[in-house]
Design a protein around this motif. Structure first.
Motif, mmCIF file in Angstrom:
data_model
loop_
_atom_site.group_PDB
_atom_site.id
_atom_site.type_symbol
_atom_site.label_atom_id
_atom_site.label_comp_id
_atom_site.label_asym_id
_atom_site.label_seq_id
_atom_site.Cartn_x
_atom_site.Cartn_y
_atom_site.Cartn_z
ATOM 1 N N LEU A 32 34.199 84.495 -14.666
ATOM 2 C CA LEU A 32 35.615 83.941 -14.960
ATOM 3 C C LEU A 32 35.961 83.296 -13.607
ATOM 4 O O LEU A 32 36.637 81.923 -13.518
ATOM 5 N N GLN A 33 35.551 83.570 -12.612
ATOM 6 C CA GLN A 33 36.153 83.023 -11.115
ATOM 7 C C GLN A 33 35.374 81.734 -11.045
ATOM 8 O O GLN A 33 36.149 80.632 -10.499
ATOM 9 N N GLN A 34 34.208 81.480 -11.586
ATOM 10 C CA GLN A 34 33.473 80.003 -11.451
ATOM 11 C C GLN A 34 33.870 79.275 -12.654
ATOM 12 O O GLN A 34 34.215 77.950 -12.369
ATOM 13 N N MET A 35 34.387 79.657 -13.693
ATOM 14 C CA MET A 35 35.259 78.748 -14.500
ATOM 15 C C MET A 35 36.606 78.405 -14.010
ATOM 16 O O MET A 35 36.784 76.962 -14.267
ATOM 17 N N LYS A 36 37.223 79.315 -13.332
ATOM 18 C CA LYS A 36 38.564 78.911 -12.602
ATOM 19 C C LYS A 36 38.249 77.519 -11.411
ATOM 20 O O LYS A 36 39.100 76.717 -11.380
ATOM 21 N N VAL A 37 37.336 78.030 -10.825
ATOM 22 C CA VAL A 37 36.863 76.877 -9.615
ATOM 23 C C VAL A 37 36.496 75.855 -10.394
ATOM 24 O O VAL A 37 36.967 74.349 -9.808
ATOM 25 N N GLU A 38 35.807 75.691 -11.316
ATOM 26 C CA GLU A 38 35.512 74.206 -12.052
ATOM 27 C C GLU A 38 36.629 73.818 -12.732
ATOM 28 O O GLU A 38 36.847 72.477 -12.566
ATOM 29 N N LEU A 39 37.555 74.618 -13.084
ATOM 30 C CA LEU A 39 38.875 73.932 -13.657
ATOM 31 C C LEU A 39 39.614 73.397 -12.926
ATOM 32 O O LEU A 39 40.414 72.361 -13.002
ATOM 33 N N LEU A 40 40.024 73.976 -11.499
ATOM 34 C CA LEU A 40 40.840 73.570 -10.485
ATOM 35 C C LEU A 40 40.178 72.189 -9.836
ATOM 36 O O LEU A 40 40.874 71.266 -9.563
#
Length: 138
Positions: A32-40
């Protein structure tokens, strides 16, 4: 113990007592944190891209650029909503509620969470909601 891989999650055949154990929680938190980094990163890239916008004298080129920007902004809007869902899911993870269906309290299941880490409903509950929504739409 070493970090779990996606294959480890798929191969897991532990008991219900072992569902969402600390290794599972760590795996999904990282996902989830990796998904967040990619979206940002995507959002920042879009911001930069829109700021570099050049004035194009040709109306056809300008229309094409505007359509590309509109598509990019719609995509970022979907991603913004996903970011909110990721944050909500991380809060569930912190609260100890991650991996369990909001409607039934039953385990959502590791394969479904791998496919959609922000899932908050079991497949059955999701299908039931969609059938009800379709009934009321008809």
């Amino acid at each position: 113990m070493a970090k779990l891989t996606e294959q480890d999650i798929l191969n897991w055949n532990g008991s219900d007592d072992d569902y969402m154990n600390p290794d599972h929680l760590a795996f999904f938190r990282e996902r989830l944190q990796q998904m967040k980094v990619e979206l940002l990163a995507n959002a920042n890239q879009t911001t930069s891209h829109l700021q570099e916008q050049e004035a194009t004298p040709d109306p056809a080129d300008r229309a094409t650029l505007e359509e590309e920007y509109a598509l990019e902004l719609r995509t970022r809007d979907r991603e913004r909503k996903l970011l909110l869902k990721i944050d909500s899911t991380l809060r569930k993870l912190d609260a100890g509620d991650y991996g369990y269906c909001e409607d039934t309290g039953e385990p959502i299941g590791l394969p479904r969470l791998l496919a959609r880490p922000t899932a908050s409903l079991s497949l059955e509950a999701q299908e039931r909601r969609e059938r009800l929504k379709k009934q009321y739409a008809d």
